[in-house]
Design a protein around this motif. Sequence first.
Motif, mmCIF file in Angstrom:
data_model
loop_
_atom_site.group_PDB
_atom_site.id
_atom_site.type_symbol
_atom_site.label_atom_id
_atom_site.label_comp_id
_atom_site.label_asym_id
_atom_site.label_seq_id
_atom_site.Cartn_x
_atom_site.Cartn_y
_atom_site.Cartn_z
ATOM 1 N N TYR A 153 35.600 47.925 20.909
ATOM 2 C CA TYR A 153 35.906 46.497 20.860
ATOM 3 C C TYR A 153 36.526 46.160 19.508
ATOM 4 O O TYR A 153 35.981 46.556 18.486
ATOM 5 C CB TYR A 153 34.642 45.656 21.074
ATOM 6 N N ARG A 210 39.877 38.023 11.143
ATOM 7 C CA ARG A 210 40.413 38.685 12.333
ATOM 8 C C ARG A 210 41.870 38.259 12.559
ATOM 9 O O ARG A 210 42.709 39.090 12.867
ATOM 10 C CB ARG A 210 39.557 38.339 13.557
ATOM 11 N N GLY A 261 29.028 46.572 16.212
ATOM 12 C CA GLY A 261 27.925 45.751 16.697
ATOM 13 C C GLY A 261 27.323 46.340 17.956
ATOM 14 O O GLY A 261 26.105 46.336 18.145
ATOM 15 N N SER A 296 32.733 32.066 8.261
ATOM 16 C CA SER A 296 33.187 33.318 8.880
ATOM 17 C C SER A 296 32.150 34.410 8.683
ATOM 18 O O SER A 296 31.312 34.351 7.775
ATOM 19 C CB SER A 296 34.520 33.765 8.275
ATOM 20 N N GLY A 297 32.234 35.431 9.542
ATOM 21 C CA GLY A 297 31.327 36.568 9.420
ATOM 22 C C GLY A 297 31.511 37.334 8.125
ATOM 23 O O GLY A 297 30.569 37.929 7.606
ATOM 24 N N ASN A 315 26.810 43.513 10.134
ATOM 25 C CA ASN A 315 27.270 43.146 8.792
ATOM 26 C C ASN A 315 26.303 43.640 7.715
ATOM 27 O O ASN A 315 26.720 44.033 6.620
ATOM 28 C CB ASN A 315 27.436 41.635 8.693
ATOM 29 N N ALA A 347 28.484 45.149 22.794
ATOM 30 C CA ALA A 347 28.165 44.228 21.694
ATOM 31 C C ALA A 347 27.930 42.814 22.211
ATOM 32 O O ALA A 347 28.638 42.327 23.097
ATOM 33 C CB ALA A 347 29.297 44.224 20.682
ATOM 34 N N GLN A 348 26.916 42.152 21.645
ATOM 35 C CA GLN A 348 26.634 40.749 21.902
ATOM 36 C C GLN A 348 26.684 40.009 20.572
ATOM 37 O O GLN A 348 26.608 40.608 19.505
ATOM 38 C CB GLN A 348 25.262 40.585 22.552
ATOM 39 N N ALA A 349 26.797 38.689 20.638
ATOM 40 C CA ALA A 349 26.947 37.896 19.411
ATOM 41 C C ALA A 349 25.820 38.166 18.417
ATOM 42 O O ALA A 349 26.044 38.245 17.206
ATOM 43 C CB ALA A 349 27.007 36.415 19.764
ATOM 44 N N LYS A 350 24.596 38.354 18.913
ATOM 45 C CA LYS A 350 23.446 38.544 18.018
ATOM 46 C C LYS A 350 23.496 39.881 17.277
ATOM 47 O O LYS A 350 22.756 40.090 16.306
ATOM 48 C CB LYS A 350 22.140 38.442 18.807
ATOM 49 N N ASP A 351 24.357 40.805 17.732
ATOM 50 C CA ASP A 351 24.419 42.123 17.094
ATOM 51 C C ASP A 351 25.231 42.125 15.803
ATOM 52 O O ASP A 351 25.061 43.015 14.969
ATOM 53 C CB ASP A 351 25.042 43.147 18.061
ATOM 54 N N PHE A 352 26.114 41.143 15.624
ATOM 55 C CA PHE A 352 27.049 41.228 14.497
ATOM 56 C C PHE A 352 26.410 40.956 13.133
ATOM 57 O O PHE A 352 26.804 41.593 12.149
ATOM 58 C CB PHE A 352 28.263 40.340 14.763
#
Length: 365
Positions: free
Chosen positions: A179, A122, A172, A234-235, A215, A206-211
């Motif tokens: 976003y 990012r 996400g 990293s993601g 992916n 989007a929430q953290a658990k969605d990423f």
Amino acid sequence: MTPGRLSDIQRFAWLRLARTETVGPVAFDHLLTRYGTPERALSALPDLSRKGGRAVPLSLPPREAIEQELETGEKLGARLICGCEPDFPPRLAALDPPPPVLWALGRAELLSQPSLAIVGARIASAAGQRFARQLATDLGTAGHVIVSGMARGIDGAAHEGSLATGAVAVLGGGVGDIYPPEHDRLHARLAAEGCVVSESAPDRRAQAKDFPRRNRIISGLSLGVIVVEAELKSGSLITARLAAEQGRDVFAVPGSPLDPRSKGTNDLIRQGAILCEGAEDVLRSLSGQTHLREHDHRYEPAPDMDIDHDALRERLAALLSPTPVSRDDLVRAAAAPASAVMAALVELSLAGRAELLDGGLVAGV
């Protein structure tokens, strides 16, 4: 249920099952295999959750909530594509299991064309962004749709470089969730000229658990994933790992050992990722790639087996711990047929006593 375009009633039931609490892609796939249709699976859920040990039977999503999701998607101009329908992306359908539903805003036909993912940091360097933009342009010119996650940095550069030839953004949150906010114009262009896609409800934030799920779709849509810049945690490296697990090619752009954003990509190369210094490296590797075998989605009710399901379910519950274990290991430990073990695990997950994870893993909760 054989693959084909669903009626409005079938589509409603399919989405309602997908939105039911604790029913993720693994449970969804099993329930359709076991019961044949989403309507039969929905009818069975309260009893299955009770068998699994849930104190209060599982309640289904209110019909009004499903109607609202469909109305929201229609207002945005998005399309709901269910996993059994012919226009569901074939590479995504090859996952075991695929996401049950996708919302697509824009040119949904891009999802079924040959695609490559470009992902990365990012907070990317100017050089990294320039490389990603040019790589996306070159691969797009060669006939590939470019998939990324609409994040800052490398993702945004990849989208900018591929809008003219075919760009897909996987979010996400829902397809209407812009976003980061500064990508509002990019989102509008992607929706008009490319495609924005998500398995979440269209208006979901989007929430953290969605990423991680996001992916998985990025890699699942793609023949290969190219990581341009990434730190060691990293993601982007998660996306690369998911691509490898899905049998897709993983490419990494080498960088200076003095830049932390090159540590992740250099490490991927050490682990066997294909070195990428330009589009030629990617195209050369893809020329020898074999076709993916699509996951079989012919859902027919499975016959009941002469097994003590209650005893098997409790035996499996005792075998679980917070440490994930593969379903194959559980089948061996329980000394029972795989289909019976899967049925018991779904009942435990519906009761909140197990978690069915991607990659064939199960954990106790």
